[in-house]
Motif scaffolding. Structure first.
Motif: not given
Length: 139
Positions: A81-92
């Motif tokens: 969940y945390a990883q998906e949120f961060l990737q959706a915000r543009g972080y790699d």
């Protein structure tokens, strides 16, 4: 009109002073403008870290909770969940670290703040970091 020898030595002094003050004022403007951009970037990164930690902490282990056990976070799901949120915000993947414990999620996030005025003196960007922890709760 004839110039005295002392007048010849003082010619151009005002020009040097004005150029020096202009440079100082440009540097001050760069610090103000790029400092403001850096503060905004830091706030955005901190907010993203907090929201990602909350998203991960929402992954409560429902089976354990229904069986009368203690409130706990599903480790794999919380990280997802945390990883998906961060990737959706543009972080790699190289910009964040996710730590999941029994009932909390901690996010360490890194980004950069691009400069506008300070590029004139060779400062193109500087790092911005944030860390946030969220704890699972039922209410």
């Amino acid at each position: 009109m004839r110039l005295r020898p002392t007048d010849r030595r003082e010619r151009g002094g005002a020009t040097i002073f004005v150029l020096s003050m202009s440079l100082v004022l440009m540097l001050c403007a760069g610090l103000v403008i790029d400092g403001g951009i850096g503060i905004n970037t830091r706030m955005r990164v901190a907010d993203d870290a907090e929201q990602a930690a909350r998203a991960g902490a929402n992954a409560v282990n429902i089976d354990q909770l229904r069986d009368g056990g203690a409130l706990a976070v599903d480790l794999g799901l919380a990280k997802t969940y945390a990883q998906e949120f961060l990737q959706a915000r543009g972080y790699d993947g190289g910009q964040f670290e996710i730590q999941v414990n029994a009932n909390s999620v901690t996010i360490a996030l890194r980004d950069t703040s691009e400069t506008t005025m300070l590029k004139l003196i060779g400062i193109n960007q500087y790092p911005v970091t944030a860390r946030a922890t969220a704890t699972a709760a039922t209410s």
